[in-house]
Design an enzyme around this catalytic site. Sequence first.
Site, short mmCIF file in Angstrom:
data_model
loop_
_atom_site.label_atom_id
_atom_site.label_comp_id
_atom_site.label_asym_id
_atom_site.label_seq_id
_atom_site.Cartn_x
_atom_site.Cartn_y
_atom_site.Cartn_z
N HIS A 191 -34.55 8.03 2.27
CA HIS A 191 -35.64 7.27 1.63
C HIS A 191 -35.83 5.96 2.36
O HIS A 191 -35.06 5.61 3.24
CB HIS A 191 -35.38 7.10 0.14
N HIS A 242 -35.78 2.65 1.68
CA HIS A 242 -35.22 1.33 1.40
C HIS A 242 -34.52 0.75 2.64
O HIS A 242 -33.88 1.48 3.40
CB HIS A 242 -34.24 1.40 0.22
N ASP A 248 -31.89 -0.94 3.26
CA ASP A 248 -30.46 -0.74 3.52
C ASP A 248 -30.15 0.70 3.96
O ASP A 248 -28.99 1.04 4.20
CB ASP A 248 -29.61 -1.14 2.30
N HIS A 249 -31.20 1.52 4.11
CA HIS A 249 -31.02 2.89 4.62
C HIS A 249 -31.73 3.12 5.96
O HIS A 249 -31.37 4.02 6.70
CB HIS A 249 -31.53 3.91 3.59
N HIS A 293 -35.40 7.91 -7.67
CA HIS A 293 -35.07 6.58 -7.13
C HIS A 293 -36.28 6.03 -6.37
O HIS A 293 -36.69 4.90 -6.56
CB HIS A 293 -33.85 6.73 -6.23
N ASP A 340 -29.62 7.80 -2.44
CA ASP A 340 -29.43 7.03 -3.67
C ASP A 340 -29.86 7.81 -4.90
O ASP A 340 -30.38 7.24 -5.86
CB ASP A 340 -30.22 5.71 -3.59
N HIS A 368 -23.73 4.94 -1.54
CA HIS A 368 -23.11 3.67 -1.95
C HIS A 368 -21.80 3.96 -2.66
O HIS A 368 -21.62 5.02 -3.27
CB HIS A 368 -24.00 2.90 -2.94
ZN LIG Z 1 -32.35 2.98 -2.29
#
Ligand SMILES: [Zn+2]
Length: 190
Positions: free
Chosen positions: A54, A56, A58-59, A111, A128, A166
């Site tokens: 996805h 985001h 942090d990915h 998410h 996530d 995570h």
């Molecule tokens: Zn995420």
Amino acid sequence: MLSVSSIPAFNDNYIWLLKNDDNHCVVVDPGDAGPVLERLEAEGLSLDGILLTHHHHDHVGGVAQLVERFPSLTIYGPATARFPEVNHPLKDQDSFSLFGSTVSVIEVPGHTLDHIAYYTDGMLFCGDTLFSGGCGRLFEGSPQQMHQSLTKLGTLPDTTQVYCAHEYTMSNLKFAQAVEPDNTALRLCD
Ligand SMILES: [Zn+2]
């Protein structure tokens, strides 16, 4: 045969590294290029591709730097406009070959709306969507969509190994204990 190891990033992210016997590898959701490049160098690995679940930061935050370093990377990800870097776009029930293994794509909205998961060789890379003891926050999808997505993941074999993105286990179990104080399965974290 694929082997999997984790590259810790930020506070609690796991970047998963899948490696074959010839020291070629791909990474899943490289939010940060630094620790990936360090691992490649330390183990003498060649990076062939990136799998994204996805959008985001942090990915995907490390993708541009990795592409700059390795311009011919195959980048797998959702077939939506939010992934201009993806050169192998994927949708639900697609599959592709990775180091001789078949990877199946599962759309798991919740998410985010265009979140996908990857399933191969009894391993699930679910970004996530699903965590140890919990699920991802609903940023875009509805509770019904997340429930459907988790139900879909629930149809995978019981032996499936879940590689989430995570480390939230203890906080998830504490929350679950607050919601279900009589659930004996949650006593482990007392
Ligand atoms: Zn995420």
